[in-house]
Design an enzyme around this catalytic site. Structure first.
Site, PDB file in Angstrom:
ATOM      1  N   ALA A 249       0.854  -1.365  -0.023  1.00  0.00           N
ATOM      2  CA  ALA A 249      -0.013   0.191  -0.039  1.00  0.00           C
ATOM      3  C   ALA A 249       0.637   1.260   0.026  1.00  0.00           C
ATOM      4  O   ALA A 249       0.191   2.225   0.212  1.00  0.00           O
ATOM      5  CB  ALA A 249      -1.039   0.155   1.097  1.00  0.00           C
ATOM      6  N   ALA A 250       2.157   1.227  -0.200  1.00  0.00           N
ATOM      7  CA  ALA A 250       2.842   2.329  -0.338  1.00  0.00           C
ATOM      8  C   ALA A 250       2.177   3.384  -1.552  1.00  0.00           C
ATOM      9  O   ALA A 250       2.281   4.458  -1.392  1.00  0.00           O
ATOM     10  CB  ALA A 250       4.607   1.867  -0.945  1.00  0.00           C
ATOM     11  N   GLY A 251       2.277   2.595  -2.507  1.00  0.00           N
ATOM     12  CA  GLY A 251       1.514   3.576  -3.735  1.00  0.00           C
ATOM     13  C   GLY A 251       0.344   3.963  -3.360  1.00  0.00           C
ATOM     14  O   GLY A 251      -0.038   5.238  -3.855  1.00  0.00           O
ATOM     15  N   ASP A 252      -0.638   3.177  -2.893  1.00  0.00           N
ATOM     16  CA  ASP A 252      -1.938   3.816  -2.403  1.00  0.00           C
ATOM     17  C   ASP A 252      -1.806   5.069  -1.322  1.00  0.00           C
ATOM     18  O   ASP A 252      -2.739   6.098  -1.541  1.00  0.00           O
ATOM     19  CB  ASP A 252      -2.864   2.722  -1.657  1.00  0.00           C
ATOM     20  CG  ASP A 252      -3.106   1.464  -2.716  1.00  0.00           C
ATOM     21  OD1 ASP A 252      -3.090   1.689  -3.923  1.00  0.00           O
ATOM     22  OD2 ASP A 252      -3.214   0.422  -2.139  1.00  0.00           O
TER      23      ASP A 252
HETATM   24  P1  ATP Z   1       2.230  -0.857  -3.945  1.00  0.00           P
HETATM   25  O1  ATP Z   1       1.723  -1.598  -5.051  1.00  0.00           O
HETATM   26  O2  ATP Z   1       3.025  -1.814  -2.657  1.00  0.00           O
HETATM   27  O3  ATP Z   1       1.335  -0.101  -3.227  1.00  0.00           O
HETATM   28  P2  ATP Z   1       3.536   0.886  -5.644  1.00  0.00           P
HETATM   29  O4  ATP Z   1       4.572  -0.106  -6.591  1.00  0.00           O
HETATM   30  O5  ATP Z   1       2.401   1.188  -6.358  1.00  0.00           O
HETATM   31  O6  ATP Z   1       3.122   0.082  -4.278  1.00  0.00           O
HETATM   32  P3  ATP Z   1       5.801   2.227  -4.924  1.00  0.00           P
HETATM   33  O7  ATP Z   1       6.400   2.840  -6.138  1.00  0.00           O
HETATM   34  O8  ATP Z   1       6.499   1.108  -4.515  1.00  0.00           O
HETATM   35  O9  ATP Z   1       4.425   2.035  -5.154  1.00  0.00           O
HETATM   36  O10 ATP Z   1       6.138   3.298  -3.700  1.00  0.00           O
HETATM   37  C1  ATP Z   1       5.195   4.657  -3.800  1.00  0.00           C
HETATM   38  C2  ATP Z   1       5.857   5.514  -2.958  1.00  0.00           C
HETATM   39  O11 ATP Z   1       6.191   5.127  -1.681  1.00  0.00           O
HETATM   40  C3  ATP Z   1       7.302   5.835  -3.386  1.00  0.00           C
HETATM   41  O12 ATP Z   1       7.188   6.959  -4.734  1.00  0.00           O
HETATM   42  C4  ATP Z   1       8.057   6.352  -2.107  1.00  0.00           C
HETATM   43  O13 ATP Z   1       7.923   7.668  -2.350  1.00  0.00           O
HETATM   44  C5  ATP Z   1       7.500   5.515  -1.225  1.00  0.00           C
HETATM   45  N1  ATP Z   1       8.083   4.648  -0.903  1.00  0.00           N
HETATM   46  C6  ATP Z   1       8.130   3.202  -1.360  1.00  0.00           C
HETATM   47  N2  ATP Z   1       9.034   2.420  -0.619  1.00  0.00           N
HETATM   48  C7  ATP Z   1       9.785   3.161   0.226  1.00  0.00           C
HETATM   49  C8  ATP Z   1      10.635   2.817   1.093  1.00  0.00           C
HETATM   50  N3  ATP Z   1      11.445   1.672   1.047  1.00  0.00           N
HETATM   51  N4  ATP Z   1      11.081   4.052   1.834  1.00  0.00           N
HETATM   52  C9  ATP Z   1      10.711   4.849   1.806  1.00  0.00           C
HETATM   53  N5  ATP Z   1       9.664   5.570   0.957  1.00  0.00           N
HETATM   54  C10 ATP Z   1       9.292   4.506   0.070  1.00  0.00           C
END
Ligand code: ATP
Length: 303
Positions: A249-252
């Site tokens: 949920a980083a992206g969310d």
């Molecule tokens: P998910 O599918 O797990 O929700 P995602 O692939 O859509 O993720 P990411 O690009 O992995 O999204 O992450 C979104 C944002 O979260 C990044 O742009 C960054 O700002 C933050 N982020 C992700 N991983 C980290 C990390 N290890 N440390 C700090 N910030 C992070």
């Protein structure tokens, strides 16, 4: 009237801890089982609501216990559910196997999420028309996403489109009507027509996708942060240094934070900075919605 409307998916995530990821034909005994409210739509709605925005959700759950729990979860997070409907099909369900190293495999049954129709959107169009921002992903039917983007464009509602999970065949017309497109690296590669890609190529891929008619493009790059593309200029936003324990949920959380920044009148760049803080906090905790920070936590982290 809401600041933000999310038109999207809700899933019950059924997480089972297993000694190893099962092979074809293998039966395993799980060591633990948990269920969590999830789905990209619901995660993004909860992310924005915890940051203090007024949020509505338009979506569909099944006539089952999970459906009740998913709706209750939205209400508990102060999200308006007047655009939610109940379907005869089961609620969307994600079956997630997690091994002791944290590796997983996931099967999603979309269920009610796949039953959202244009008629449902029409029944609740006033929620969309009266919102400042509409957030969309791709866990509901593509024709519905397209219809909502058209409606928003006609009514001047800004669309944040997170094209996840990666899908082939997204049309330029949809991209052109989107205010901010927010793919991750895999989704960017898919939208550029290049499924195999290397990290060095991210700028080329971004330019290629931007040239399909984007107004604003933000590519999230995991622990490397994000890349904002506008009128041929590329600007990186480094992630915040944190001890990451679970990036689910980083992206969310990033999308939710971005939307909240914008409704509060921040510029896109300021909103990206805000979203970068929000998503960094989200990776410091386990779980999807459990890891989404509230406003106070974010303010303390920023200051
Ligand atoms: P998910 O599918 O797990 O929700 P995602 O692939 O859509 O993720 P990411 O690009 O992995 O999204 O992450 C979104 C944002 O979260 C990044 O742009 C960054 O700002 C933050 N982020 C992700 N991983 C980290 C990390 N290890 N440390 C700090 N910030 C992070």
């Amino acid at each position: 009237m809401s600041d933000i409307v999310v038109v999207g998916s809700l899933n019950m995530d059924m997480v089972v801890n297993v000694p190893h990821i099962p092979a074809v034909g293998e039966t395993l005994l799980a060591t633990d089982i948990h269920h969590y409210a999830g789905g990209k739509g619901a995660n993004q709605a909860v992310a924005a609501a915890r940051l203090g925005a007024k949020v509505s959700m338009i979506g569909r759950v099944g006539k089952d216990k999970n459906g009740e729990l998913l709706l209750k979860n939205l209400r508990d997070n102060n999200i308006d559910v007047s655009g939610m409907e109940i379907d005869e099909d089961m609620s969307g369900t994600a079956f997630i196997n997690v091994d002791p190293l944290g590796d997983n495999n996931i099967v999603v049954y979309p269920g009610a999420n796949n039953k959202i129709t244009i008629d449902q959107i029409e029944r609740h169009r006033s929620i969309i028309e009266n919102s400042k921002i509409c957030i969309l992903q791709l866990e509901i039917p593509y024709n519905v996403v397209k219809y909502v983007v058209d409606l928003c464009y006609e009514k001047g509602v800004k669309v944040i489109f997170n094209p996840a999970p990666a899908l082939e065949g997204i049309e330029d017309e949809l991209i052109k009507k989107t205010y901010i497109l927010v793919p991750n690296e895999t989704e960017l590669a898919m939208m550029s027509g290049k499924i195999e890609f290397i990290m060095d190529n991210i700028e080329d891929l971004s330019r290629k996708v931007y040239s399909r008619g984007c107004e604003n493009l933000i590519v999230t790059l995991g622990n490397k942060g994000s890349l904002y593309v506008k009128d041929g200029c590329l600007k990186y936003f480094e992630s915040k240094k944190v001890k990451a324990v679970d990036t689910t949920a980083a992206g969310d959380s990033f999308v939710g934070g971005l939307a909240v920044g914008l409704v509060e009148g921040k510029s896109i760049e300021e909103s990206i900075k805000f979203a970068t803080f929000v998503s960094a906090l989200a990776v410091t905790k386990n779980g999807a919605q459990d890891s989404l920070p509230n406003r106070l936590e974010v303010e303390e982290f920023i200051n």
